[in-house]
Design an enzyme around this catalytic site. Sequence first.
Site, PDB file in Angstrom:
ATOM      1  N   SER A 163     -15.619 -17.333   1.776  1.00 23.00           N
ATOM      2  CA  SER A 163     -16.792 -18.026   2.313  1.00 23.00           C
ATOM      3  C   SER A 163     -18.017 -17.572   1.532  1.00 23.00           C
ATOM      4  CB  SER A 163     -16.974 -17.679   3.792  1.00 23.00           C
ATOM      5  OG  SER A 163     -18.254 -18.053   4.265  1.00 23.00           O
ATOM      6  N   TYR A 176     -17.602 -11.558  10.339  1.00 25.09           N
ATOM      7  CA  TYR A 176     -16.910 -12.602   9.574  1.00 25.09           C
ATOM      8  C   TYR A 176     -17.281 -12.498   8.093  1.00 25.09           C
ATOM      9  CZ  TYR A 176     -15.580 -17.325   8.062  1.00 25.09           C
ATOM     10  OH  TYR A 176     -15.039 -18.399   7.394  1.00 25.09           O
ATOM     11  N   LYS A 180     -14.808 -11.654   4.884  1.00 25.56           N
ATOM     12  CA  LYS A 180     -14.667 -12.559   3.744  1.00 25.56           C
ATOM     13  C   LYS A 180     -15.042 -11.859   2.442  1.00 25.56           C
ATOM     14  CE  LYS A 180     -13.081 -16.258   5.727  1.00 25.56           C
ATOM     15  NZ  LYS A 180     -11.720 -16.745   5.388  1.00 25.56           N
TER      16      LYS A 180
END
Length: 270
Positions: A163, A176, A180
């Site tokens: 991401s 998150y 990533k």
Amino acid sequence: MSSHHEGHEPLTPPGADVSSRFRLDGKVAIVTGGTRGIGLSVACTLARAGARVMLSSRKADHVDSAVRALRAEGHEVQGLVANMGKPREAHELAARTVEHFDGIDIIVNNAATNPIFGPLQQATADAFDKIFDVNVKGPFELCKTAHAVMVERGGGAIVNVSSIGGITPEAGLGLYSMSKSALISLTKVMAQEWGADGIRANAICPGLIRTRFSAALWQDGDIADKVLGHQPIRRIGVPDDVAGLALFLASDASAYCTGAVYMVDGGYLA
């Protein structure tokens, strides 16, 4: 670094079909989180390029509907319910793929989770573990298990879906984004350690893509406007925008690419 030699023959003979370099005939691909959004688009694209596909997700009804849809197009597809946050299920995914298709050539690690949105102070240890188990440990366990099988077949391609948050942390998506970023590092380690085995590993970093997973972001007018105001390409991405790059990285068209990180973000990070 580049070099040019007089009289060097072109890699592709004159008149050759360039699209053949993107074909995956005879290849076996695993796509995790392959039943919706980016994963389903990638699974469809790889299948249409000739790959036999094993797709997985956590929900049986999603697996069944995705397999039916791809088989209706005439593709050779299998599905398995697997939670990538559980190493045993990641190992089983590799084993069942070999059982069905006699090998593994391509792995697209797309499955991901993000159960929380907010500042780090509100993040629990349980949320940390769940995010890293699925987003980092899952790809690690699946690829490590598949390594010997891929080597036996002369190599392969790993595509890890990271991401833009893995490059620059996104507000409210701290854990998150961290996971990533770790996935990008894992990609580079795989590229360095497994290159001699003929296995390439690359990472894709999508920006804002119109999927159910990211609906809370693109359905929020303020967030969408802020993102689009910062992007040279002023539209929200769609899953097929990511799938085209995944096909390139899975195919011989990218035979000299490994350890790289590719943005699919409309220029957001440019």
